[in-house]
Design an enzyme around this catalytic site. Structure first.
Site, short mmCIF file in Angstrom:
data_model
loop_
_atom_site.label_atom_id
_atom_site.label_comp_id
_atom_site.label_asym_id
_atom_site.label_seq_id
_atom_site.Cartn_x
_atom_site.Cartn_y
_atom_site.Cartn_z
N GLY A 1 0.80 -1.24 -0.36
CA GLY A 1 -0.05 -0.04 -0.11
C GLY A 1 0.87 1.48 -0.15
CB CYS A 2 0.20 4.22 1.32
SG CYS A 2 1.73 6.28 2.10
CG PHE A 3 6.18 4.83 -0.78
CD1 PHE A 3 5.16 5.99 0.16
CD2 PHE A 3 6.61 4.86 -1.66
CE1 PHE A 3 5.53 7.65 -0.83
CE2 PHE A 3 6.78 6.12 -3.26
CZ PHE A 3 6.30 7.90 -1.85
#
Length: 186
Positions: A15-17
């Site tokens: 998902g979002c880093f």
């Protein structure tokens, strides 16, 4: 054995880093975590391009770790425990192929370990839905822009950080406290 021989790299997209970076930079044995893009079709993509979903890149992190202090298996356990590996191209409200769950292995040992780990998760029915995490060979990794590096630590008061990332950190503290750097443990 000297330090150089025990330093390895792992590449995860969960998902979002910003979330995965915040989790893994707190783990004992992790020397560095870099946010970036991998798995896509163009060279040196910019964030605005990756966000469109048209480049094929995933937001990912590259972890440099000392295998004498933390095993790849432990990294996999933390990875699967701190994101939802059962939602295709989505983590919470973030949706698109850039938010997919993927492991980009750097050698055959990592490949075998990742596949085996997922097989165990499925066999034991750890999650109510099937794991959709892909296991792919390492592809070129492009470092994200500077404002994406160490994002959570630099922006803890941001609503996204408080609502999305802080609960992951609390979960990490609760279940993996013995694997945290002393500066982050409970």
């Amino acid at each position: 054995m000297d330090q150089e021989n025990t330093t390895k790299e792992a590449i995860f997209a969960g998902g979002c880093f910003w979330c995965t970076e915040a989790v893994f930079e707190r783990v004992k044995g992790v020397r560095a975590v870099v946010s970036g893009y991998t798995g896509g079709s163009i060279k040196n993509p910019a964030y605005r391009e990756v966000c469109t979903g048209r480049t094929g890149h995933a937001e990912a992190i590259k972890i440099t770790y000392d295998e004498n202090e933390i095993s790849y298996h432990d990294l996999l356990e933390i990875f699967f425990s701190t994101h939802d590996p059962t939602t295709l191209n989505r983590q919470g409200n973030d949706s698109g192929t850039q938010y997919r769950s993927a492991i980009f292995y750097t050698d055959e040992k990592q490949h075998e370990a990742a596949v085996s780990f997922i097989e165990i998760l499925e066999k034991e029915k750890v999650f109510p839905d099937p794991v959709v995490t892909t296991v792919e060979p390492e592809k070129p990794f492009y470092v994200a822009e500077e404002n994406h590096q160490d994002y959570y630590n630099n922006n803890t008061e941001q609503p996204y950080c408080q609502v999305i990332i802080s609960p992951k950190i609390k979960k990490l503290n609760r279940f993996f406290n013995d694997k945290l750097k002393s500066t982050y443990g409970i």
